[in-house]
Enzyme design. Structure first.
Site, PDB file in Angstrom:
ATOM      1  N   GLU A 335       0.843  -1.198   0.000  1.00  0.00           N
ATOM      2  CA  GLU A 335       0.000   0.000   0.000  1.00  0.00           C
ATOM      3  C   GLU A 335       0.882   1.253   0.000  1.00  0.00           C
ATOM      4  OE1 GLU A 335      -3.498   1.961   2.834  1.00  0.00           O
ATOM      5  OE2 GLU A 335      -2.065   0.522   3.671  1.00  0.00           O
ATOM      6  N   HIS A 336       1.842   1.292   0.917  1.00  0.00           N
ATOM      7  CA  HIS A 336       2.809   2.395   0.996  1.00  0.00           C
ATOM      8  C   HIS A 336       4.213   1.818   0.849  1.00  0.00           C
ATOM      9  CE1 HIS A 336      -0.517   3.346   3.904  1.00  0.00           C
ATOM     10  NE2 HIS A 336      -0.544   4.477   3.222  1.00  0.00           N
TER      11      HIS A 336
END
Length: 439
Positions: A335-336
């Site tokens: 996601e990050h």
């Protein structure tokens, strides 16, 4: 503190990596049987069912679903000035980034007298969910509302769980954020019953209509995600978001204090949050572990962070080279993803799979959570291999508008007939030849 795996000299295949990399186990199917009765009850009994489930799950029964506009105004008036200033800065930066995402209509001339135009049309009405569980997320209100507004969505409704300590209203910071953004429709409802009410609509306790929406966006727990899955089709959804993830690709140039702080920052979201370090440096790995011991003791949510960092979804992966590290993080599709290496910008250009990429020592994930201007509603669970984060495009539909005159249709009629016959669909061809005196 973190589990450790040594992949130096033996990077597995992409398929093996997908199967073995640290990942939170979230089985939405396992709770569908619990959520389906909630969805069915809201479909059949409307607001009465919503209030019953709200009283059971949130331990409060609001007097009505829709929040009075005066409550939004009051929440904004009473908002801490420093928080208001920060939200205003976050909104302004997000508007600048998302304004540049708006697509324009394009008309292609396929033949003389024949055109196809791609029109970009916004979704008419959208429900935006702001969680209210372990933490309060006014930033999520910003991240959902801004791209929808920039896309030109006609009407928006923000949903957030009612809070007993606030008299059955959503958290006042959520209300204030909605007011700052110009959203005047907020519903005090959370969880699976919120998604069901957004999908089916209903009648509020005062007789006012609660109009159903066309699309629901925003993160939530596994029960909310299950409701999204059950109702997808009746409504559009952004994604089935899972627990948050941070992966950091780092070499010996990275500051272990920065790396540890960033791993902790995401671990404080949830006990299932994933914090993963991929590094070429065993010395950095050791230093980060030592930093974590200190930081976890000092942080506010020590128990939550400890459980997340020690969980199977978190860990340190040692690799031989940055190239190998890129193979790992591209397979992980976080996601990050932070890049804390020498020549970080060049390395970041080679990232194919990530919800968002944060380049260098001064671009931490928490900047993107609040004030970078980027969106923090991002794909999780490896979905960044095929999906994007929330954006203006999420709220737009491409519609092809076909316009052919008689000459243009006649010129291609035999091709249509040939393909229709090849597919044994002769009526398709006859729909064309009928216009020129054929059968």
């Amino acid at each position: 503190m973190l589990n450790r795996a040594d992949l130096r000299g033996r990077i597995p295949s992409a398929a093996e990596l997908r199967a073995t990399l640290p990942r939170a186990e979230v089985d939405v199917d396992a709770v569908l049987h619990q959520v389906r009765p909630v969805v069915d009850a809201v479909r059949d009994r409307g607001v009465e069912a919503v209030l019953e489930y709200t009283e059971r799950f949130d331990r409060v029964r609001p007097g009505r679903i829709r929040v009075e506009p005066a409550e939004l105004t009051r929440a904004l008036d009473e908002l801490d000035p420093a928080v208001r200033e920060a939200l205003e800065e976050s909104i302004e930066r997000a508007r600048r980034v998302h304004a540049d995402q708006r697509r324009t209509d394009v008309t292609t001339t396929v033949a003389d007298g024949g055109t196809v135009t791609e029109r970009w049309v916004p979704v008419e009405r959208v429900g935006l969910y702001a969680p209210g569980g372990l933490a309060v997320y006014p930033s999520t209100v910003v991240m959902n509302v801004v791209p929808a507004q920039q896309a030109g969505v006609d009407t928006l409704v923000v949903c957030s769980p009612p809070q007993a300590e606030f008299g059955g209203l959503p958290h006042p910071t959520i209300l204030a954020a909605a007011a700052l953004l110009g959203v005047d429709e907020v519903w005090a409802v959370g969880g699976a019953q919120a998604v069901a009410l957004l999908a089916y609509g209903g009648t509020d306790t005062d007789g006012a209509e609660l109009t159903p929406v066309d699309m629901v966006t925003g993160p939530g727990n596994i029960y909310l995600t299950a409701a999204k899955r059950l109702l997808r089709g009746l409504i559009g959804i952004d994604s089935e978001a899972g627990p948050t993830e941070i992966a950091i690709l780092a070499d010996e140039t990275a500051d272990p204090g920065h790396v540890a702080a960033d791993l902790v920052s995401q671990a404080e979201h949830d006990t299932l949050a994933a914090s993963v370090l991929v590094t070429t440096s065993e010395e950095l790995a050791d230093a980060v572990d030592a930093e974590l011991v200190h930081r976890v003791k000092q942080t506010k949510h020590t128990e939550r962070v400890t459980e997340a960092l020690r969980g199977r979804q978190s860990g340190i992966l040692l690799v031989s080279t940055v190239d190998d590290g890129l193979r790992v993080v591209n397979a992980y599709a976080a996601e990050h993803l932070e890049i804390q290496t020498a020549d970080a910008a060049r390395v970041a250009e080679r990232v194919r799979n990530a919800g968002a990429v944060f380049v260098g020592p001064y671009s931490p994930v928490s900047l993107g959570d609040y004030c970078a201007g980027s969106n923090h509603v991002l794909p999780t669970g490896g979905c960044a291999r095929h999906s994007s984060g929330l954006s203006v495009q999420s709220f737009l539909r491409g519609i092809h508008v076909v316009s052919y005159d008689e000459t243009a249709l006649r010129a291609v009629a035999d091709k249509v007939v040939a393909l229709a016959d090849a597919e044994d669909l002769p009526a398709h061809g006859e729909a064309v030849t009928a216009r020129f005196g054929g059968a």
